[in-house]
Design an enzyme around this catalytic site. Structure first.
Site, PDB file in Angstrom:
ATOM      1  N   GLY A  12       0.849  -1.199   0.000  1.00 31.28           N
ATOM      2  CA  GLY A  12       0.000   0.000   0.000  1.00 31.28           C
ATOM      3  C   GLY A  12       0.879   1.241   0.000  1.00 31.28           C
ATOM      4  N   LEU A  13       0.228   2.360  -0.212  1.00 30.64           N
ATOM      5  CA  LEU A  13       0.949   3.638  -0.272  1.00 30.64           C
ATOM      6  C   LEU A  13       1.619   3.975   1.062  1.00 30.64           C
ATOM      7  CD1 LEU A  13      -1.796   5.788  -2.065  1.00 30.64           C
ATOM      8  CD2 LEU A  13       0.384   5.015  -3.073  1.00 30.64           C
ATOM      9  N   GLY A  15       1.936   5.739   4.324  1.00 34.95           N
ATOM     10  CA  GLY A  15       0.894   6.320   5.175  1.00 34.95           C
ATOM     11  C   GLY A  15      -0.434   5.584   5.145  1.00 34.95           C
ATOM     12  N   SER A  16      -0.491   4.484   4.402  1.00 34.92           N
ATOM     13  CA  SER A  16      -1.762   3.750   4.315  1.00 34.92           C
ATOM     14  C   SER A  16      -2.047   2.960   5.589  1.00 34.92           C
ATOM     15  CB  SER A  16      -1.776   2.827   3.091  1.00 34.92           C
ATOM     16  OG  SER A  16      -0.709   1.898   3.162  1.00 34.92           O
ATOM     17  N   GLY A  17      -1.017   2.719   6.401  1.00 30.90           N
ATOM     18  CA  GLY A  17      -1.221   1.985   7.661  1.00 30.90           C
ATOM     19  C   GLY A  17      -0.558   0.612   7.670  1.00 30.90           C
ATOM     20  N   LYS A  18       0.410   0.389   6.784  1.00 28.28           N
ATOM     21  CA  LYS A  18       1.065  -0.934   6.699  1.00 28.28           C
ATOM     22  C   LYS A  18       1.755  -1.316   8.014  1.00 28.28           C
ATOM     23  CE  LYS A  18       3.748   0.306   3.270  1.00 28.28           C
ATOM     24  NZ  LYS A  18       3.342   1.722   3.209  1.00 28.28           N
ATOM     25  N   ARG A  59      14.062  -0.520  -5.915  1.00 29.80           N
ATOM     26  CA  ARG A  59      12.851  -0.990  -5.227  1.00 29.80           C
ATOM     27  C   ARG A  59      12.710  -2.491  -5.493  1.00 29.80           C
ATOM     28  NH1 ARG A  59       8.836   3.470  -3.842  1.00 29.80           N
ATOM     29  NH2 ARG A  59       9.477   5.313  -4.985  1.00 29.80           N
ATOM     30  N   SER A  86       6.067  -1.778  -1.931  1.00 30.38           N
ATOM     31  CA  SER A  86       6.130  -2.752  -3.037  1.00 30.38           C
ATOM     32  C   SER A  86       5.176  -2.350  -4.167  1.00 30.38           C
ATOM     33  CB  SER A  86       5.876  -4.181  -2.536  1.00 30.38           C
ATOM     34  OG  SER A  86       4.824  -4.277  -1.608  1.00 30.38           O
TER      35      SER A  86
HETATM   36  N1  PPS Z   1      10.530   8.304  -3.004  1.00 31.78           N
HETATM   37  C1  PPS Z   1       9.922   7.591  -2.047  1.00 31.78           C
HETATM   38  N2  PPS Z   1       8.825   6.840  -2.348  1.00 31.78           N
HETATM   39  C2  PPS Z   1       8.226   6.137  -1.383  1.00 31.78           C
HETATM   40  N3  PPS Z   1       8.619   6.092  -0.088  1.00 31.78           N
HETATM   41  C3  PPS Z   1       9.711   6.822   0.264  1.00 31.78           C
HETATM   42  C4  PPS Z   1      10.394   7.591  -0.698  1.00 31.78           C
HETATM   43  N4  PPS Z   1      11.433   8.198  -0.064  1.00 31.78           N
HETATM   44  C5  PPS Z   1      11.405   7.841   1.215  1.00 31.78           C
HETATM   45  N5  PPS Z   1      10.365   6.996   1.426  1.00 31.78           N
HETATM   46  C6  PPS Z   1      10.123   6.325   2.722  1.00 31.78           C
HETATM   47  O1  PPS Z   1      10.477   4.949   2.503  1.00 31.78           O
HETATM   48  C7  PPS Z   1       9.466   4.083   2.963  1.00 31.78           C
HETATM   49  C8  PPS Z   1       9.124   3.004   1.918  1.00 31.78           C
HETATM   50  O2  PPS Z   1      10.087   2.026   1.882  1.00 31.78           O
HETATM   51  P1  PPS Z   1       9.761   0.631   1.195  1.00 31.78           P
HETATM   52  O3  PPS Z   1      10.983  -0.187   1.332  1.00 31.78           O
HETATM   53  O4  PPS Z   1       8.498   0.076   1.772  1.00 31.78           O
HETATM   54  O5  PPS Z   1       9.498   1.037  -0.326  1.00 31.78           O
HETATM   55  S1  PPS Z   1       9.479   0.117  -1.628  1.00 31.78           S
HETATM   56  O6  PPS Z   1       8.703  -1.101  -1.298  1.00 31.78           O
HETATM   57  O7  PPS Z   1      10.866  -0.217  -1.991  1.00 31.78           O
HETATM   58  O8  PPS Z   1       8.840   0.916  -2.677  1.00 31.78           O
HETATM   59  C9  PPS Z   1       8.242   4.922   3.201  1.00 31.78           C
HETATM   60  O9  PPS Z   1       7.765   4.462   4.454  1.00 31.78           O
HETATM   61  P2  PPS Z   1       6.227   4.144   4.740  1.00 31.78           P
HETATM   62  O10 PPS Z   1       5.610   5.490   4.923  1.00 31.78           O
HETATM   63  O11 PPS Z   1       6.288   3.362   6.013  1.00 31.78           O
HETATM   64  O12 PPS Z   1       5.637   3.371   3.609  1.00 31.78           O
HETATM   65  C10 PPS Z   1       8.716   6.365   3.239  1.00 31.78           C
HETATM   66  O13 PPS Z   1       8.807   6.802   4.563  1.00 31.78           O
HETATM   67  N1  ADP Z   2      -6.587   2.165  10.683  1.00 29.78           N
HETATM   68  C1  ADP Z   2      -6.120   3.379  10.987  1.00 29.78           C
HETATM   69  N2  ADP Z   2      -6.955   4.327  11.422  1.00 29.78           N
HETATM   70  C2  ADP Z   2      -6.467   5.553  11.741  1.00 29.78           C
HETATM   71  N3  ADP Z   2      -5.166   5.935  11.631  1.00 29.78           N
HETATM   72  C3  ADP Z   2      -4.324   5.032  11.191  1.00 29.78           C
HETATM   73  C4  ADP Z   2      -4.733   3.702  10.840  1.00 29.78           C
HETATM   74  N4  ADP Z   2      -3.649   3.025  10.409  1.00 29.78           N
HETATM   75  C5  ADP Z   2      -2.613   3.880  10.491  1.00 29.78           C
HETATM   76  N5  ADP Z   2      -3.004   5.075  10.971  1.00 29.78           N
HETATM   77  C6  ADP Z   2      -2.124   6.254  11.178  1.00 29.78           C
HETATM   78  O1  ADP Z   2      -1.651   6.636   9.892  1.00 29.78           O
HETATM   79  C7  ADP Z   2      -0.288   6.971   9.941  1.00 29.78           C
HETATM   80  C8  ADP Z   2       0.501   6.102   8.963  1.00 29.78           C
HETATM   81  O2  ADP Z   2       0.470   4.767   9.413  1.00 29.78           O
HETATM   82  P1  ADP Z   2       1.692   3.797   9.155  1.00 29.78           P
HETATM   83  O3  ADP Z   2       1.319   2.490   9.782  1.00 29.78           O
HETATM   84  O4  ADP Z   2       2.974   4.410   9.579  1.00 29.78           O
HETATM   85  O5  ADP Z   2       1.638   3.675   7.547  1.00 29.78           O
HETATM   86  P2  ADP Z   2       2.696   3.089   6.526  1.00 29.78           P
HETATM   87  O6  ADP Z   2       3.527   2.069   7.271  1.00 29.78           O
HETATM   88  O7  ADP Z   2       1.857   2.469   5.444  1.00 29.78           O
HETATM   89  O8  ADP Z   2       3.475   4.265   6.045  1.00 29.78           O
HETATM   90  C9  ADP Z   2       0.152   6.814  11.398  1.00 29.78           C
HETATM   91  O9  ADP Z   2       0.125   8.080  12.002  1.00 29.78           O
HETATM   92  C10 ADP Z   2      -0.886   5.896  11.978  1.00 29.78           C
HETATM   93  O10 ADP Z   2      -1.088   6.124  13.349  1.00 29.78           O
END
Ligand code: PPS
Ligand code: ADP
Length: 182
Positions: A12-13, A15-18, A59, A86
């Site tokens: 997922g994107l 900030g999606s909550g992974k 990636r 991913s």
């Molecule tokens: N350009 C760019 N695009 C996407 N994400 C970015 C980028 N630069 C830094 N970040 C930070 O890196 C986290 C994603 O790492 P991943 O290893 O999950 O990415 S990937 O699967 O290789 O695409 C991702 O963390 P999450 O927010 O937890 O998803 C971001 O904090």
């Molecule tokens: N189901 C949910 N409902 C409300 N807020 C959520 C939920 N899942 C995640 N969040 C909030 O959204 C933000 C991003 O979550 P995060 O787990 O770090 O996402 P990711 O790992 O996909 O980047 C965090 O501040 C988290 O507390």
């Protein structure tokens, strides 16, 4: 062991909550006496994968490595939870093909970009919109949603399931499909 080893792959994107789901799922399974290990993309990029950037080839390599490590954990009988953006279908499919059939459980955290961007816990969307980060997934880099994954967790604007309820959805799948034994 009272479980069958497998990989729960959360995509997922940003900030999606992974990570939130990975953590809630791991806690829930632990409380039921199961053994898990979480591989989180963001964390692994500080160690195992610190040499990799966010261009498509890197990636792919990031996901390949995590897929191989996840396979080792699943072979050892653990429920391995991998949480990575991913973004490419082909990379996820390559990981699926490393594992015995049905042991790769793909979970799509389907949160619209509006929700992820409003959360923006690390301020990365703001930087990407300002052009200070290039190639940010969902802004100026692609995200290919799964077309045939095992579980979809639907999150809408103003209506996202709680972390516990997301975890319960995955636990139910694991129960019904024979990964958790009494
Ligand atoms: N350009 C760019 N695009 C996407 N994400 C970015 C980028 N630069 C830094 N970040 C930070 O890196 C986290 C994603 O790492 P991943 O290893 O999950 O990415 S990937 O699967 O290789 O695409 C991702 O963390 P999450 O927010 O937890 O998803 C971001 O904090
Ligand atoms: N189901 C949910 N409902 C409300 N807020 C959520 C939920 N899942 C995640 N969040 C909030 O959204 C933000 C991003 O979550 P995060 O787990 O770090 O996402 P990711 O790992 O996909 O980047 C965090 O501040 C988290 O507390």
């Amino acid at each position: 062991m009272n479980q069958k080893g497998c990989v729960v792959w959360i995509t997922g994107l940003s900030g999606s909550g992974k990570s939130t789901l990975a953590c809630a799922l791991s806690r829930e399974l632990h409380s039921r006496g199961h053994l898990t290990y979480v591989l989180d993309g963001d964390n692994l990029r500080h160690g195992l994968n610190r040499d990799l950037s966010f261009k498509a080839e890197d990636r792919a390599e990031n996901i390949r490595r995590v897929g191989e490590v996840a396979k080792l954990f699943a072979d050892a009988g653990l429920i391995c939870i991998a949480s990575l953006i991913s973004p490419y279908r082909s990379d996820r499919s390559a990981c699926r093909n490393l594992l015995p059939k049905s042991s790769f459980i793909e979970v799509f955290l389907n949160a619209p970009i509006e929700v992820c961007e409003a959360r923006d816990p690390k301020g990365l969307y703001k930087l990407a919109r300002a052009g200070k980060i290039k190639g940010f997934t969902g802004i100026d880099d692609p995200y290919e949603p799964p077309s045939d994954c095992e579980i979809v967790i639907q999150c809408k604007i103003g209506d996202c399931p709680s972390p516990k309820s997301m975890a319960d959805q995955v636990v139910s799948y694991l129960e019904v499909n024979g990964f958790l034994h009494e």
